[in-house]
Motif scaffolding. Structure first.
Motif, PDB file in Angstrom:
ATOM      1  N   ALA A 174      -4.216   0.544  -0.418  1.00 14.59           N
ATOM      2  CA  ALA A 174      -4.707   1.899  -0.157  1.00 14.59           C
ATOM      3  C   ALA A 174      -4.878   2.703  -1.436  1.00 14.59           C
ATOM      4  O   ALA A 174      -5.777   3.530  -1.548  1.00 14.59           O
TER       5      ALA A 174
ATOM      6  N   VAL B  45      -7.312  -3.891   4.514  1.00 12.63           N
ATOM      7  CA  VAL B  45      -6.069  -3.559   5.201  1.00 12.63           C
ATOM      8  C   VAL B  45      -6.096  -4.119   6.614  1.00 12.63           C
ATOM      9  O   VAL B  45      -5.114  -4.699   7.093  1.00 12.63           O
TER      10      VAL B  45
ATOM     11  N   THR C 121      -4.423   4.436   4.705  1.00  7.30           N
ATOM     12  CA  THR C 121      -5.388   3.431   4.242  1.00  7.30           C
ATOM     13  C   THR C 121      -6.437   4.056   3.329  1.00  7.30           C
ATOM     14  O   THR C 121      -6.891   3.431   2.367  1.00  7.30           O
TER      15      THR C 121
END
Length: 393
Positions: free
Chosen positions: A23, A44, A220
């Motif tokens: 992230a 992710v 994220t």
């Protein structure tokens, strides 16, 4: 402190760092590969979903493997996946390598927690599990911020080399320090998933899933959603992540004592309600560094303070199935994380990136209602039992 447990914790640290560090460098990945931040965010999704789905499958399929061999194989595959990510020239290969790294993580993490418990006498298992799992919480407090700082100082590929290096060091530690561990009795995949037929378990897992889908919708894409506070400086972002990780660690540690004192219901509901309010205010609080700091502290405290009472609730439902239930809770968390990449990516395309907190808050509020439904299901059998006892008397 038992060096064998520290070796297992080091592997968890590497895997946790890999889970959280992406992230912090997502904007760099998108720019380097010439793709949108939303598409880069699927790194992710692929990693978290791969981990969630593969963990129970690997646990059943590799049940007869020697534990040390399985741990080493998992770390080797994990390192190979991250090395490929570090050199990949295209987003397609990056996503494929994230799935490979997830396979390694799925082989290592559940095995490491079970191995840690088997290395000590029964009366020390709680402490052993705390040491092993501390590798994950320390990854939020140290690994992810350090990896993000490396990305800001050099580039995102250096960050992935950093993750590969700590994974390789953990593999050396396992090979050198970890003894042979007896292989536990095999548990079939069907038996591992059997608790999902209990509505109380399913609703509790749904709470975990919804909360972390909401929390990680912002995490994220934290580089984009907090860009006003950081000024686009990766080093400032690393500092914010360090603060978030420290708060997460404190929240995780404090949650145990608070749950023992006030009960899981109060801590679950309070954590979710405060997190929902915090996220609803993020479009405004993330606009400057002064307001972003307390917002991230509250987020870390409440978000990671939820893990322990959720585990407590699950164990209270079926104490004999505790290992299976905790594994399912971990999978639910990672399914939520995997959804966040898709949800956040779609939200960025439809609304302003600074409004992601509102999207996350919706999921968190729904989780509060689901948590109360779980509580009602848990209390109902106890009430019926009490009524039956009173009638018999």
């Amino acid at each position: 402190m038992d060096k064998r447990l520290l070796v297992l914790a080091s592997g968890m640290f590497a895997i946790g760092t890999d889970s959280f560090v992406v992230a912090g460098v997502l904007g760099q990945v998108a720019s380097s590969l010439g793709v949108s931040v939303a598409l880069a965010g699927q790194m992710v999704t692929v990693y978290a979903l791969g981990y969630a789905l593969l963990s129970p499958v690997i646990a059943a399929a590799a049940a007869h493997w020697p534990r040390k061999r399985l741990l080493l194989a998992g770390l080797v595959i994990f390192v190979i996946g991250n090395v490929i990510t570090a050199v990949a020239p295209s987003i397609g290969l990056v996503l494929a390598s994230r799935l490979l790294a997830a396979l390694g993580a799925a082989m290592f993490s559940p095995t490491a927690t079970a191995a840690g418990a088997s290395l000590v006498p029964p009366e020390q298992r709680g402490r052993a599990l705390a040491i092993v799992v501390a590798g994950l919480s320390s990854a939020t407090a140290l690994g992810a911020p350090l990896g993000t700082f490396i990305g800001g100082w050099l580039d995102w590929r250096a960050t992935m080399w950093f993750v590969s290096a700590i994974g390789a060091l953990a593999a050396v530690g396992v090979a050198w320090r970890l003894p042979l561990i007896p292989t536990p009795p095999a548990v079939s995949l069907a038996k591992r998933l059997a608790p999902l037929t209990d509505a109380r378990v399913l609703l509790t897992l749904a709470t975990t899933w919804l909360v972390y889908a909401g929390l990680f919708t912002v995490y994220t894409y934290i580089g984009s959603s907090f860009d006003r506070a950081t000024g686009g400086d990766g080093r400032v972002l690393a500092g914010l992540l360090l603060l978030w990780g420290a708060a997460a660690t404190v929240g995780n540690l404090a949650a145990g004592k608070l749950t023992d004192r006030f009960g899981s219901r109060f801590i679950i509901n309070a954590s979710i309600a405060v997190a929902a309010l915090d996220f609803a205010l993020l479009p405004w609080s993330s606009a400057s560094l002064i307001t972003a700091v307390p917002a991230l502290i509250v987020w870390g405290l409440c978000g990671w303070g939820l893990v322990v009472p959720q585990q407590h609730r699950l164990i209270s439902i079926a104490p004999s199935a505790a290992p299976l239930l905790l594994g399912l809770n971990s999978a639910a968390l990672y399914v939520g994380v995997s959804m966040s990449g898709v949800i956040g990516g779609a939200a960025i395309a439809l609304v302003d990136r600074h409004s992601l907190g509102l999207i996350g808050a919706i999921f968190i509020v729904v989780a509060l209602f689901v948590a109360e439904q779980a509580q009602r299901r848990i209390v109902r059998p106890q009430q019926l039992a009490g009524s039956a006892s009173a009638g018999a008397a």
